[in-house]
Scaffold this motif. Structure first.
Motif, PDB file in Angstrom:
ATOM      1  N   ALA A  58       0.949  -0.941  -0.111  1.00 59.28           N
ATOM      2  CA  ALA A  58      -0.062  -0.547  -0.213  1.00 59.28           C
ATOM      3  C   ALA A  58       0.857   1.365   0.332  1.00 59.28           C
ATOM      4  CB  ALA A  58      -0.910   0.028   1.143  1.00 59.28           C
ATOM      5  N   ASN A  61      -0.256   8.374  -2.063  1.00 53.14           N
ATOM      6  CA  ASN A  61      -0.198   8.426  -3.550  1.00 53.14           C
ATOM      7  C   ASN A  61      -0.638   9.960  -3.847  1.00 53.14           C
ATOM      8  OD1 ASN A  61       0.935   8.635  -6.507  1.00 53.14           O
ATOM      9  ND2 ASN A  61      -1.198   8.031  -6.726  1.00 53.14           N
ATOM     10  N   ILE A 117      -0.370  -1.027  -4.505  1.00 57.15           N
ATOM     11  CA  ILE A 117      -1.643  -0.202  -4.707  1.00 57.15           C
ATOM     12  C   ILE A 117      -1.509   1.173  -4.485  1.00 57.15           C
ATOM     13  CG2 ILE A 117      -3.832  -0.298  -3.746  1.00 57.15           C
ATOM     14  CD1 ILE A 117      -2.883  -3.261  -5.372  1.00 57.15           C
ATOM     15  N   PRO A 118      -1.541   2.362  -4.924  1.00 61.13           N
ATOM     16  CA  PRO A 118      -1.849   3.168  -4.929  1.00 61.13           C
ATOM     17  C   PRO A 118      -2.591   3.680  -4.218  1.00 61.13           C
ATOM     18  CG  PRO A 118      -0.870   2.965  -7.078  1.00 61.13           C
ATOM     19  CD  PRO A 118      -1.545   2.049  -6.478  1.00 61.13           C
ATOM     20  N   LYS A 119      -2.750   4.762  -3.519  1.00 55.23           N
ATOM     21  CA  LYS A 119      -3.739   4.820  -2.531  1.00 55.23           C
ATOM     22  C   LYS A 119      -4.185   6.317  -2.553  1.00 55.23           C
ATOM     23  CE  LYS A 119      -2.282   3.464   2.299  1.00 55.23           C
ATOM     24  NZ  LYS A 119      -1.982   5.285   2.636  1.00 55.23           N
ATOM     25  N   TYR A 120      -5.157   7.318  -1.750  1.00 60.15           N
ATOM     26  CA  TYR A 120      -5.362   8.511  -1.454  1.00 60.15           C
ATOM     27  C   TYR A 120      -5.757   8.887  -0.326  1.00 60.15           C
ATOM     28  CZ  TYR A 120      -4.498   7.388  -7.129  1.00 60.15           C
ATOM     29  OH  TYR A 120      -4.193   7.097  -7.897  1.00 60.15           O
ATOM     30  N   THR A 124      -6.508   1.220   2.717  1.00 58.17           N
ATOM     31  CA  THR A 124      -5.876   0.767   0.963  1.00 58.17           C
ATOM     32  C   THR A 124      -6.411   0.218   0.052  1.00 58.17           C
ATOM     33  OG1 THR A 124      -4.265  -0.448   2.401  1.00 58.17           O
ATOM     34  CG2 THR A 124      -4.192  -1.174   0.750  1.00 58.17           C
ATOM     35  N   GLN A 127     -11.469   3.162  -2.946  1.00 56.70           N
ATOM     36  CA  GLN A 127     -11.646   3.435  -4.026  1.00 56.70           C
ATOM     37  C   GLN A 127      -9.845   3.100  -5.138  1.00 56.70           C
ATOM     38  OE1 GLN A 127     -12.954   7.557  -5.257  1.00 56.70           O
ATOM     39  NE2 GLN A 127     -14.173   7.196  -3.703  1.00 56.70           N
ATOM     40  N   THR A 128      -9.069   1.864  -4.458  1.00 58.08           N
ATOM     41  CA  THR A 128      -8.224   1.545  -5.176  1.00 58.08           C
ATOM     42  C   THR A 128      -8.840   0.110  -5.850  1.00 58.08           C
ATOM     43  OG1 THR A 128      -7.847  -0.232  -3.354  1.00 58.08           O
ATOM     44  CG2 THR A 128      -6.952   2.387  -3.240  1.00 58.08           C
ATOM     45  N   TYR A 129      -8.078  -0.646  -6.338  1.00 58.32           N
ATOM     46  CA  TYR A 129      -7.893  -2.384  -6.756  1.00 58.32           C
ATOM     47  C   TYR A 129      -7.730  -3.220  -6.311  1.00 58.32           C
ATOM     48  CZ  TYR A 129      -3.034  -2.855  -8.236  1.00 58.32           C
ATOM     49  OH  TYR A 129      -2.118  -3.101  -8.589  1.00 58.32           O
ATOM     50  N   PHE A 130      -7.240  -3.075  -4.719  1.00 60.99           N
ATOM     51  CA  PHE A 130      -6.808  -3.700  -3.651  1.00 60.99           C
ATOM     52  C   PHE A 130      -7.731  -5.405  -3.471  1.00 60.99           C
ATOM     53  CE2 PHE A 130      -5.905  -4.476   1.459  1.00 60.99           C
ATOM     54  CZ  PHE A 130      -4.298  -5.389   0.971  1.00 60.99           C
ATOM     55  N   THR A 156      -7.137   0.449   7.468  1.00 61.88           N
ATOM     56  CA  THR A 156      -7.409  -0.929   6.888  1.00 61.88           C
ATOM     57  C   THR A 156      -7.211  -1.676   6.909  1.00 61.88           C
ATOM     58  OG1 THR A 156      -5.262   0.122   5.555  1.00 61.88           O
ATOM     59  CG2 THR A 156      -5.774  -2.216   5.050  1.00 61.88           C
TER      60      THR A 156
END
Length: 211
Positions: A58, A61, A117-120, A124, A127-130, A156
């Protein structure tokens, strides 16, 4: 459902925000204090690779202009300092996209077969693809290492619990700037939604699953 059971084929290792900005971009005395966490993360990585366990990273980003960061009104900054003149004005996060600060520490650097996994936000999964990256590989159990415990790790873990994942939090491979809250999470919060183990405990679980 036995607390000593682990299926390596359905397990993944998540390193949460183990980035230069938090581990190598800090004063030397704090780096020394985190050496055990880094050393244990390396042990976990090596054990996972030997057992064929998938590894996910994670990674915070953020835009350099700060326009993608969390900007809500809070009582304090991240160090629990009240805002001067009551003006809530968060600074741009250090883990800006493409910077040295954002990179995963070299001790546990990702390989091409790993997932980054870039996260905002802290969580984690948000809105991620995790979740997709886990479910597409048949993963139902997460081993979690990283920091900060009372921020992104907790966020998380809560999300993983609500998505019905089994969770193992590696106590001595996690970091936190506030020791009191670290103890609260490890002793009274996480045990109700996860297994809290040491690095040695987890490596033993992994080895037993290989037999």
């Amino acid at each position: 459902m036995n607390i000593h059971h682990l299926d390596n084929k359905k397990t993944a290792l998540l390193f949460f925000d183990m980035l230069n900005v938090y581990f190598h971009g800090i004063p030397e005395d704090k780096q020394k204090a985190l050496k055990l966490v880094v050393d244990n993360a390396v042990r976990l990585m090596n054990g996972a690779r030997q057992a064929g366990i998938l590894i996910y990273y994670a990674m915070a980003n953020h835009r350099s202009d700060g326009h993608s960061r969390y900007m809500a009104i809070t009582d304090t900054d991240m160090r629990l300092h009240p805002w001067p003149n009551d003006d809530c004005n968060p600074t741009v996060h250090g883990a800006t996209e493409g910077s040295w600060e954002q990179k995963v520490i070299e001790e546990i650097a990702p390989r091409p077969e790993d997932y980054v996994i870039p996260k905002y936000r802290w969580n984690t999964f948000h809105q991620t693809y995790f979740d997709l990256a886990l479910r597409s590989r048949g993963i139902d159990t997460l081993i979690v290492s990283g920091g900060a415990v009372d921020v992104g790790v907790a966020s998380t873990v809560y999300a993983a619990r609500d998505l019905d994942y089994n969770i193992i939090v590696v106590r001595d491979a996690c970091s936190n700037s506030h020791e009191d809250s670290m103890a609260v999470f490890m002793d009274t919060v996480f045990p109700r939604m996860a297994r809290v183990r040491t690095t040695a405990n987890v490596l033993e679980l992994i080895r037993n699953s290989m037999k």
